[in-house]
Motif scaffolding. Structure first.
Motif, mmCIF file in Angstrom:
data_model
loop_
_atom_site.group_PDB
_atom_site.id
_atom_site.type_symbol
_atom_site.label_atom_id
_atom_site.label_comp_id
_atom_site.label_asym_id
_atom_site.label_seq_id
_atom_site.Cartn_x
_atom_site.Cartn_y
_atom_site.Cartn_z
ATOM 1 N N ALA A 72 0.825 -1.211 0.000
ATOM 2 C CA ALA A 72 0.000 0.000 0.000
ATOM 3 C C ALA A 72 0.859 1.261 0.000
ATOM 4 O O ALA A 72 0.530 2.247 -0.653
ATOM 5 C CB ALA A 72 -0.942 -0.007 1.208
ATOM 6 N N VAL A 73 1.977 1.242 0.728
ATOM 7 C CA VAL A 73 2.878 2.399 0.758
ATOM 8 C C VAL A 73 3.464 2.631 -0.629
ATOM 9 O O VAL A 73 3.538 3.763 -1.111
ATOM 10 C CB VAL A 73 3.997 2.211 1.812
ATOM 11 C CG1 VAL A 73 5.080 3.265 1.658
ATOM 12 C CG2 VAL A 73 3.409 2.281 3.215
ATOM 13 N N LYS A 74 3.891 1.560 -1.309
ATOM 14 C CA LYS A 74 4.443 1.684 -2.657
ATOM 15 C C LYS A 74 3.405 2.244 -3.616
ATOM 16 O O LYS A 74 3.712 3.098 -4.450
ATOM 17 C CB LYS A 74 4.924 0.325 -3.172
ATOM 18 C CG LYS A 74 6.236 -0.119 -2.620
ATOM 19 C CD LYS A 74 6.690 -1.377 -3.339
ATOM 20 C CE LYS A 74 7.120 -2.412 -2.348
ATOM 21 N NZ LYS A 74 7.398 -3.712 -2.932
ATOM 22 N N GLN A 75 2.153 1.748 -3.524
ATOM 23 C CA GLN A 75 1.090 2.214 -4.405
ATOM 24 C C GLN A 75 0.747 3.678 -4.149
ATOM 25 O O GLN A 75 0.317 4.385 -5.055
ATOM 26 C CB GLN A 75 -0.156 1.355 -4.232
ATOM 27 C CG GLN A 75 -0.004 -0.031 -4.806
ATOM 28 C CD GLN A 75 -1.212 -0.909 -4.518
ATOM 29 O OE1 GLN A 75 -2.097 -0.560 -3.751
ATOM 30 N NE2 GLN A 75 -1.225 -2.081 -5.148
ATOM 31 N N ALA A 76 0.950 4.138 -2.925
ATOM 32 C CA ALA A 76 0.662 5.534 -2.582
ATOM 33 C C ALA A 76 1.816 6.457 -2.981
ATOM 34 O O ALA A 76 1.745 7.658 -2.759
ATOM 35 C CB ALA A 76 0.389 5.659 -1.087
ATOM 36 N N GLY A 77 2.877 5.891 -3.548
ATOM 37 C CA GLY A 77 3.999 6.715 -3.986
ATOM 38 C C GLY A 77 5.089 6.871 -2.948
ATOM 39 O O GLY A 77 5.962 7.725 -3.075
#
Length: 149
Positions: A101-106
């Motif tokens: 989720a952190v990666k997807q949020a940038g």
């Protein structure tokens, strides 16, 4: 009992550290969970390999950790999961889910073993997750868990 840590253990050490602990703690907690191995003369060879792997994954300096901390503080992390009536989740949110989720949020990429969950996340809503980037740098990340449709 002398043991070699294979994973990070809060309050005890990092992978590759050779530490002395009480026999019961090693036999009943550390060894069954595969976060440590018994220290032997042959095991000393494994220590260097564990430390080499740790150096590759590790955030080496406090400056790097502070940079990653600044990036994490600016990220809004939202995670959609399956939930039943009343806001209870089917299962729980895992550290791997949080990293994704952190990666997807940038946000920056980091190892899932850096995430410290005080208790399992099993409900919808806002939660705080602690990420230990360096032994001296810890950041709290806000996580918004919502129901997937």
């Amino acid at each position: 009992m002398k043991i070699i840590l294979t994973s990070e253990v809060s309050g005890l050490g990092a992978p590759g550290d050779v530490v002395e602990v009480k026999d019961g703690y090693a036999r009943n907690y550390l060894l069954p969970r595969n976060v440590a191995i018994r220290w032997t003369k042959g095991g000393e060879k494994d220590v260097e390999q564990i430390r080499r792997g740790r150096r590759i994954r590790e955030i080496a300096t406090i400056e790097q950790a502070n940079d990653v901390k600044a990036q994490l503080e600016g990220v809004k992390v939202r995670l959609k999961v399956r939930a039943g009536n009343g806001g209870r989740l089917f299962g729980s949110v895992t550290p791997a889910d949080i990293v994704t989720a952190v990666k997807q949020a940038g946000g920056p990429e980091f190892d899932k073993r850096r995430i410290e969950l005080g208790h399992p996340i099993k409900s919808l809503g806002a939660h705080q997750v602690s990420v230990r980037l360096h032994p001296e740098v810890t950041v709290k990340v806000g996580l918004e868990v919502s129901a997937a449709k």
